[in-house]
Design a protein around this motif. Structure first.
Motif, PDB file in Angstrom:
ATOM      1  N   THR A  12       0.826  -1.210   0.000  1.00 55.72           N
ATOM      2  CA  THR A  12       0.000   0.000   0.000  1.00 55.72           C
ATOM      3  C   THR A  12       0.857   1.255   0.000  1.00 55.72           C
ATOM      4  O   THR A  12       1.824   1.340   0.764  1.00 55.72           O
ATOM      5  CB  THR A  12      -0.919   0.014   1.239  1.00 55.72           C
ATOM      6  N   PRO A  13       0.525   2.252  -0.835  1.00 57.57           N
ATOM      7  CA  PRO A  13       1.246   3.535  -0.810  1.00 57.57           C
ATOM      8  C   PRO A  13       1.110   4.214   0.554  1.00 57.57           C
ATOM      9  O   PRO A  13       0.092   4.073   1.243  1.00 57.57           O
ATOM     10  CB  PRO A  13       0.561   4.354  -1.909  1.00 57.57           C
ATOM     11  N   ASP A  14       2.130   4.962   0.944  1.00 61.26           N
ATOM     12  CA  ASP A  14       2.136   5.602   2.258  1.00 61.26           C
ATOM     13  C   ASP A  14       0.979   6.575   2.441  1.00 61.26           C
ATOM     14  O   ASP A  14       0.512   6.790   3.559  1.00 61.26           O
ATOM     15  CB  ASP A  14       3.458   6.345   2.467  1.00 61.26           C
ATOM     16  N   VAL A  15       0.505   7.165   1.348  1.00 60.38           N
ATOM     17  CA  VAL A  15      -0.540   8.185   1.448  1.00 60.38           C
ATOM     18  C   VAL A  15      -1.828   7.609   2.031  1.00 60.38           C
ATOM     19  O   VAL A  15      -2.529   8.268   2.809  1.00 60.38           O
ATOM     20  CB  VAL A  15      -0.809   8.813   0.061  1.00 60.38           C
ATOM     21  N   ILE A  16      -2.157   6.366   1.671  1.00 61.01           N
ATOM     22  CA  ILE A  16      -3.421   5.767   2.127  1.00 61.01           C
ATOM     23  C   ILE A  16      -3.204   4.588   3.079  1.00 61.01           C
ATOM     24  O   ILE A  16      -4.150   3.889   3.421  1.00 61.01           O
ATOM     25  CB  ILE A  16      -4.245   5.295   0.916  1.00 61.01           C
ATOM     26  N   LYS A  17      -1.964   4.399   3.519  1.00 60.24           N
ATOM     27  CA  LYS A  17      -1.630   3.234   4.338  1.00 60.24           C
ATOM     28  C   LYS A  17      -2.385   3.217   5.669  1.00 60.24           C
ATOM     29  O   LYS A  17      -2.846   2.171   6.117  1.00 60.24           O
ATOM     30  CB  LYS A  17      -0.121   3.203   4.579  1.00 60.24           C
ATOM     31  N   VAL A  18      -2.500   4.379   6.310  1.00 57.20           N
ATOM     32  CA  VAL A  18      -3.135   4.444   7.627  1.00 57.20           C
ATOM     33  C   VAL A  18      -4.579   3.946   7.580  1.00 57.20           C
ATOM     34  O   VAL A  18      -5.070   3.323   8.521  1.00 57.20           O
ATOM     35  CB  VAL A  18      -3.084   5.884   8.168  1.00 57.20           C
ATOM     36  N   PHE A  19      -5.263   4.183   6.479  1.00 54.15           N
ATOM     37  CA  PHE A  19      -6.661   3.788   6.353  1.00 54.15           C
ATOM     38  C   PHE A  19      -6.806   2.395   5.759  1.00 54.15           C
ATOM     39  O   PHE A  19      -7.591   1.569   6.250  1.00 54.15           O
ATOM     40  CB  PHE A  19      -7.406   4.802   5.485  1.00 54.15           C
ATOM     41  N   VAL A  20      -6.055   2.105   4.711  1.00 49.24           N
ATOM     42  CA  VAL A  20      -6.255   0.874   3.946  1.00 49.24           C
ATOM     43  C   VAL A  20      -5.767  -0.365   4.705  1.00 49.24           C
ATOM     44  O   VAL A  20      -6.456  -1.401   4.729  1.00 49.24           O
ATOM     45  CB  VAL A  20      -5.544   0.980   2.582  1.00 49.24           C
ATOM     46  N   VAL A  21      -4.589  -0.285   5.310  1.00 45.12           N
ATOM     47  CA  VAL A  21      -4.001  -1.471   5.959  1.00 45.12           C
ATOM     48  C   VAL A  21      -4.894  -2.029   7.071  1.00 45.12           C
ATOM     49  O   VAL A  21      -5.214  -3.226   7.073  1.00 45.12           O
ATOM     50  CB  VAL A  21      -2.591  -1.154   6.480  1.00 45.12           C
ATOM     51  N   PRO A  22      -5.348  -1.210   8.045  1.00 45.57           N
ATOM     52  CA  PRO A  22      -6.242  -1.782   9.074  1.00 45.57           C
ATOM     53  C   PRO A  22      -7.556  -2.305   8.509  1.00 45.57           C
ATOM     54  O   PRO A  22      -8.063  -3.337   8.962  1.00 45.57           O
ATOM     55  CB  PRO A  22      -6.480  -0.601  10.035  1.00 45.57           C
ATOM     56  N   LEU A  23      -8.120  -1.576   7.519  1.00 46.11           N
ATOM     57  CA  LEU A  23      -9.402  -1.980   6.955  1.00 46.11           C
ATOM     58  C   LEU A  23      -9.332  -3.361   6.333  1.00 46.11           C
ATOM     59  O   LEU A  23     -10.128  -4.253   6.669  1.00 46.11           O
ATOM     60  CB  LEU A  23      -9.853  -0.952   5.914  1.00 46.11           C
ATOM     61  N   PHE A  24      -8.377  -3.565   5.443  1.00 46.81           N
ATOM     62  CA  PHE A  24      -8.297  -4.849   4.744  1.00 46.81           C
ATOM     63  C   PHE A  24      -7.761  -5.960   5.658  1.00 46.81           C
ATOM     64  O   PHE A  24      -8.122  -7.131   5.475  1.00 46.81           O
ATOM     65  CB  PHE A  24      -7.437  -4.710   3.487  1.00 46.81           C
ATOM     66  N   THR A  25      -6.920  -5.604   6.609  1.00 39.34           N
ATOM     67  CA  THR A  25      -6.440  -6.614   7.560  1.00 39.34           C
ATOM     68  C   THR A  25      -7.595  -7.187   8.358  1.00 39.34           C
ATOM     69  O   THR A  25      -7.745  -8.414   8.486  1.00 39.34           O
ATOM     70  CB  THR A  25      -5.400  -6.001   8.508  1.00 39.34           C
ATOM     71  N   LEU A  26      -8.440  -6.318   8.888  1.00 39.83           N
ATOM     72  CA  LEU A  26      -9.586  -6.784   9.669  1.00 39.83           C
ATOM     73  C   LEU A  26     -10.609  -7.497   8.798  1.00 39.83           C
ATOM     74  O   LEU A  26     -11.155  -8.539   9.190  1.00 39.83           O
ATOM     75  CB  LEU A  26     -10.254  -5.602  10.377  1.00 39.83           C
TER      76      LEU A  26
END
Length: 295
Positions: free
Chosen positions: A21-35
């Motif tokens: 994931t690009p750093d710009v959207i990492k904070v939102f995308v990583v937790p969302l898809f992980t969960l």
């Protein structure tokens, strides 16, 4: 077990999306898809696998119990605290509840009634011997919890990090578990552990014999690991044990440098040291830049 396996799976999913994931959207995308993915996998794959493991563990202990009850006491006694660490001890509790409901008593969890007090004994030794205030601060509430049958604070916070106290506790629990089975000490109702389990050991005829035997074993469960841990620490720290030897080797491996012994100050430059006020630069000579010397 399902929770532990789910977290383990989630750790790999998180690493994957963190890398992709690009750093710009990492904070939102990583937790969302992980969960999102972890929850789906937990219900569809991880949960059923974990339940299968739990069922297999239940069947294994049933087979050992049918083979030889005393061997069952040895195995359950030494493994109980390990099972608690992974939440696998819950695989046996439904068996005990069903056994009590069907037969009026149960020996299935008899071997698991004293491990909490072996932790109590080890904690007593640690609190009496330790010189670290942090360890004593953690040990006190863990000691209180262990009396009431909750050993997780003692295991995770104190004995397991120290390793040897945990091993001592498991070893004594093994013997206590076999003794509980050999003396035919049963539970006549299901409930809490620790001091809360005493009423459940009173027989249907009101006999207190088994309860008295349990008190005797409880005393051994507290005293044996406490004395064993104290003896271990005495041998290590006061009788030239491993720690003392390691410290001695460390001292031998780090001799005092010859230059320090002779009090020689080496200098990479050739010149004379003069007071700072003799420096031609008035800013430095006035001390405006701080105290110092000129070389």
């Amino acid at each position: 077990m399902p929770s532990i396996l789910a977290i383990w799976v989630a750790s790999y999913i998180q690493k994957f999306f963190t890398k992709m994931t690009p750093d710009v959207i990492k904070v939102f995308v990583v937790p969302l898809f992980t969960l999102l993915i972890t929850v789906l996998l937990t219900f569809l794959v991880v949960g059923p696998v974990a339940n299968t493991l739990s069922d297999g563990l239940t069947n294994l202990f049933q087979a050992i119990m049918n083979f030889n009850p005393i061997v069952f006491g040895l195995v359950l006694g030494i493994l109980w605290q390990v099972l608690v660490m992974f939440g696998m001890h819950w695989a046996l509790i439904p068996l005990a509840i069903s056994d009590v409901a069907t037969n009026g008593s149960s020996s299935i969890l008899s071997a698991a009634l004293l491990p909490c007090f072996t932790q109590t004994g080890v904690l007593v030794a640690i609190m009496l011997k330790t010189k670290e205030e942090k360890v004593r601060t953690i040990s006190m509430p863990a000691f209180v919890s262990s009396i009431f049958g909750v050993t997780e604070p003692a295991i995770y916070g104190v004995t397991l990090p120290m390793k040897t106290p945990f091993y001592i506790s498991c070893g004594v629990s093994e013997l206590m578990g076999a003794a509980m089975i050999a003396l035919d000490i049963k539970m006549y109702s299901t409930g809490g552990l620790g001091v809360f389990v005493f009423p459940s050991l009173i027989g249907q005829d009101g006999s207190l014999l088994k309860l008295s035997l349990r008190f005797l074993l409880l005393s051994l469960a507290v005293f044996s690991p406490s004395s064993s841990n104290s003896l271990y620490e005495y041998q290590i720290y006061n009788s030239g044990g491993e720690v003392a030897k390691a410290e001695g080797k460390a001292d031998e491996a780090a001799p005092v440098p010859k230059e320090i012994q002779q009090e020689i100050i080496a200098s990479p430059l050739i010149g004379n040291i003069v007071p700072l006020n003799r420096v031609p630069d008035q800013v430095f000579a006035s001390g405006a830049m701080g105290k110092g010397i000129c070389y």
